[in-house]
Design a protein around this motif. Structure first.
Motif, PDB file in Angstrom:
ATOM      1  N   LEU A 100      50.284  79.506  67.328  1.00 28.19           N
ATOM      2  CA  LEU A 100      50.458  78.073  67.037  1.00 28.19           C
ATOM      3  C   LEU A 100      51.514  77.441  67.949  1.00 28.19           C
ATOM      4  CD1 LEU A 100      50.318  77.942  63.120  1.00 28.19           C
ATOM      5  CD2 LEU A 100      48.694  76.921  64.719  1.00 28.19           C
ATOM      6  N   ILE A 101      52.615  78.153  68.179  1.00 30.07           N
ATOM      7  CA  ILE A 101      53.686  77.624  69.032  1.00 30.07           C
ATOM      8  C   ILE A 101      53.180  77.437  70.460  1.00 30.07           C
ATOM      9  CG2 ILE A 101      55.916  78.206  70.115  1.00 30.07           C
ATOM     10  CD1 ILE A 101      56.720  79.409  67.379  1.00 30.07           C
ATOM     11  N   PHE A 102      52.434  78.427  70.979  1.00 29.75           N
ATOM     12  CA  PHE A 102      51.965  78.335  72.364  1.00 29.75           C
ATOM     13  C   PHE A 102      50.671  77.528  72.501  1.00 29.75           C
ATOM     14  CE2 PHE A 102      55.265  81.377  72.896  1.00 29.75           C
ATOM     15  CZ  PHE A 102      55.707  81.156  74.186  1.00 29.75           C
ATOM     16  N   SER A 103      50.160  77.026  71.378  1.00 28.57           N
ATOM     17  CA  SER A 103      49.027  76.086  71.436  1.00 28.57           C
ATOM     18  C   SER A 103      49.529  74.654  71.611  1.00 28.57           C
ATOM     19  CB  SER A 103      48.208  76.161  70.140  1.00 28.57           C
ATOM     20  OG  SER A 103      47.657  77.443  70.003  1.00 28.57           O
ATOM     21  N   LEU A 104      50.847  74.464  71.405  1.00 24.75           N
ATOM     22  CA  LEU A 104      51.424  73.129  71.591  1.00 24.75           C
ATOM     23  C   LEU A 104      51.350  72.719  73.062  1.00 24.75           C
ATOM     24  CD1 LEU A 104      54.692  73.527  69.474  1.00 24.75           C
ATOM     25  CD2 LEU A 104      52.799  71.988  68.916  1.00 24.75           C
ATOM     26  N   PRO A 105      51.227  71.416  73.357  1.00 26.20           N
ATOM     27  CA  PRO A 105      51.286  70.987  74.763  1.00 26.20           C
ATOM     28  C   PRO A 105      52.740  71.011  75.255  1.00 26.20           C
ATOM     29  CG  PRO A 105      50.977  69.090  73.310  1.00 26.20           C
ATOM     30  CD  PRO A 105      50.971  70.306  72.434  1.00 26.20           C
ATOM     31  N   PHE A 106      52.987  71.664  76.374  1.00 27.98           N
ATOM     32  CA  PHE A 106      54.316  71.688  76.993  1.00 27.98           C
ATOM     33  C   PHE A 106      54.265  70.823  78.245  1.00 27.98           C
ATOM     34  CE2 PHE A 106      54.232  75.617  74.555  1.00 27.98           C
ATOM     35  CZ  PHE A 106      55.487  75.621  73.959  1.00 27.98           C
ATOM     36  N   CYS A 107      55.194  69.903  78.341  1.00 29.80           N
ATOM     37  CA  CYS A 107      55.181  69.038  79.517  1.00 29.80           C
ATOM     38  C   CYS A 107      56.614  68.704  79.922  1.00 29.80           C
ATOM     39  CB  CYS A 107      54.401  67.760  79.233  1.00 29.80           C
ATOM     40  SG  CYS A 107      54.916  66.961  77.707  1.00 29.80           S
ATOM     41  N   GLY A 108      56.748  68.038  81.074  1.00 27.57           N
ATOM     42  CA  GLY A 108      58.097  67.750  81.567  1.00 27.57           C
ATOM     43  C   GLY A 108      58.639  68.952  82.321  1.00 27.57           C
ATOM     44  N   HIS A 109      59.973  69.153  82.227  1.00 35.18           N
ATOM     45  CA  HIS A 109      60.552  70.286  82.970  1.00 35.18           C
ATOM     46  C   HIS A 109      60.225  71.607  82.262  1.00 35.18           C
ATOM     47  CE1 HIS A 109      63.959  71.450  80.348  1.00 35.18           C
ATOM     48  NE2 HIS A 109      63.978  70.181  79.992  1.00 35.18           N
ATOM     49  N   ASN A 110      60.267  72.691  83.010  1.00 36.27           N
ATOM     50  CA  ASN A 110      59.859  73.991  82.460  1.00 36.27           C
ATOM     51  C   ASN A 110      61.031  74.969  82.326  1.00 36.27           C
ATOM     52  OD1 ASN A 110      60.282  74.454  85.171  1.00 36.27           O
ATOM     53  ND2 ASN A 110      58.549  75.862  85.399  1.00 36.27           N
ATOM     54  N   GLN A 111      62.253  74.423  82.251  1.00 36.50           N
ATOM     55  CA  GLN A 111      63.433  75.291  82.167  1.00 36.50           C
ATOM     56  C   GLN A 111      63.774  75.604  80.712  1.00 36.50           C
ATOM     57  OE1 GLN A 111      66.339  73.056  84.417  1.00 36.50           O
ATOM     58  NE2 GLN A 111      65.701  73.989  86.340  1.00 36.50           N
ATOM     59  N   LEU A 112      63.611  76.857  80.350  1.00 29.74           N
ATOM     60  CA  LEU A 112      63.902  77.336  78.993  1.00 29.74           C
ATOM     61  C   LEU A 112      65.367  77.788  78.979  1.00 29.74           C
ATOM     62  CD1 LEU A 112      61.822  77.788  76.556  1.00 29.74           C
ATOM     63  CD2 LEU A 112      62.066  80.194  77.069  1.00 29.74           C
ATOM     64  N   ASP A 113      66.218  77.000  78.330  1.00 33.50           N
ATOM     65  CA  ASP A 113      67.662  77.266  78.409  1.00 33.50           C
ATOM     66  C   ASP A 113      68.068  78.351  77.415  1.00 33.50           C
ATOM     67  OD1 ASP A 113      70.261  77.180  79.124  1.00 33.50           O
ATOM     68  OD2 ASP A 113      70.579  75.054  78.730  1.00 33.50           O
ATOM     69  N   HIS A 114      67.637  79.568  77.730  1.00 30.35           N
ATOM     70  CA  HIS A 114      67.939  80.727  76.889  1.00 30.35           C
ATOM     71  C   HIS A 114      67.763  81.973  77.741  1.00 30.35           C
ATOM     72  CE1 HIS A 114      68.945  82.517  73.187  1.00 30.35           C
ATOM     73  NE2 HIS A 114      68.181  81.813  72.371  1.00 30.35           N
ATOM     74  N   PHE A 115      68.147  83.150  77.181  1.00 25.64           N
ATOM     75  CA  PHE A 115      67.960  84.371  77.970  1.00 25.64           C
ATOM     76  C   PHE A 115      66.721  85.149  77.536  1.00 25.64           C
ATOM     77  CE2 PHE A 115      70.812  85.457  74.464  1.00 25.64           C
ATOM     78  CZ  PHE A 115      70.321  86.665  73.988  1.00 25.64           C
ATOM     79  N   PHE A 116      66.006  84.636  76.508  1.00 27.51           N
ATOM     80  CA  PHE A 116      64.691  85.199  76.167  1.00 27.51           C
ATOM     81  C   PHE A 116      63.867  84.099  75.499  1.00 27.51           C
ATOM     82  CE2 PHE A 116      67.082  85.766  72.271  1.00 27.51           C
ATOM     83  CZ  PHE A 116      66.159  85.629  71.240  1.00 27.51           C
TER      84      PHE A 116
END
Length: 307
Positions: A162-178
């Motif tokens: 469900l989480i990865f079915s969401l639309p992701f847009c804009g910048h792609n920087q995940l501010d975490h280490f995992f």
């Protein structure tokens, strides 16, 4: 891929600790040492509980199972973190990110369930000591261990999907280490209200209810201990339970603060530090807590190492 005004992302960049470029080598060395301590400490614990006949009891079966889990749990995040500290390219594909998140969530849920099973073991040992061998038999130990490992799998397959079915847009920087839930949701566009509600539901089932069951067990345990006639008996019973209580408080405390806080109060720095605490720091302390506070383990370890 272009879709209207949106650019659909196909990969993330794990920023990790890129905000402190001067500390990359120091952090790599520190995390590598901690990872080796976790692997060696837990492996030694598993070997000792398997080879020493005096440790062939339900609680040491659970502790051995818990040590196996800790090795898997840290191996989901730390090797990737170490690799990212050594390279410039920190891209992670959607599939790799989803896989990491899935295993992290499943093993985190398993950890909650195993800690609950261990609290039940202590409850039976202290509150129903005469029935302990009958209740905590080999069959129940194996069934509860299997249940702890398996029960989180179906929930988190659907949850991660469900989480990865969401639309992701804009910048792609995940501010975490995992790949964790809060930073991933920050990059999702569109309405995430249903997913956020689902996070609370899953957190209640996997974290809050086990924590309440553990708390109830320890209320019963402490009230039973306080009724013991001898001070020596009370001290021994408290020392048996205190190590488990310390591990529970560290893990559940940081986990509840991370996942049960409102989205508005999430800050990147706090989330990263809390994540470090329950993904790396507590697994490092667990073998030390259980070994150093347990005379049987210390005796068995001296015998094993002397061979």
């Amino acid at each position: 891929k272009e879709g209207g005004n949106l650019t659909t992302l196909v990969e993330f960049i794990l920023l990790g600790f890129a905000d402190v470029p001067g500390l990359q080598k120091f952090l790599f060395g520190m995390f590598l040492i901690i990872y080796m301590i976790i692997l060696i400490g837990n492996s030694l614990f598993i070997i000792i509980t398997k080879v020493d006949p005096s440790l062939q009891t339900p609680i040491y079966f659970s502790l051995g199972n818990f040590s196996s889990l800790e090795i898997c749990y840290v191996s989901v995040t730390v090797p990737r973190l170490l690799a990212d500290l050594c390279r410039q390219n920190r891209n992670i594909s959607f599939l790799a990110c989803a896989t990491q998140m899935y295993f992290f969530l499943v093993l985190g849920a398993t950890k909650c369930f195993i800690l609950t099973a261990m609290a039940y073991d202590r409850y039976v040992a202290i509150c129903n000591s005469l029935l302990y061998p009958l209740i905590m038999n080999t069959r129940l130990c194996i069934q509860s261990a299997a249940g702890c490992w398996i029960s989180g799998i179906p929930v988190h397959i659907g949850f991660t999907y469900l989480i990865f079915s969401l639309p992701f847009c804009g910048h792609n920087q995940l501010d975490h280490f995992f790949c964790d839930i809060p930073p991933a949701l920050k990059l999702a566009c569109g309405n995430t209200f249903m997913i956020e509600m689902l996070i609370y539901v899953v957190a209640v089932l996997v974290v809050t209810i086990p924590f309440m069951l553990i708390s109830w067990s320890y209320v019963q345990i402490i009230s039973t201990i306080l009724k013991l006639p001898s001070a020596t008996g009370r001290a021994k019973a408290f020392s048996t339970c205190s190590s488990h209580l310390m591990v529970v408080a560290l893990f559940f405390g940081s986990g509840i603060i991370t996942y049960m806080r409102p989205k508005s109060s999430h800050s990147v720095g706090v989330d990263k530090r809390l994540s470090l605490f329950y993904t790396i720091v507590t697994p490092m302390f667990n073998p030390m807590v259980y070994c150093l506070r347990n005379k049987d383990i210390m005796v068995a370890m001296r015998k094993f190492l002397s061979k």
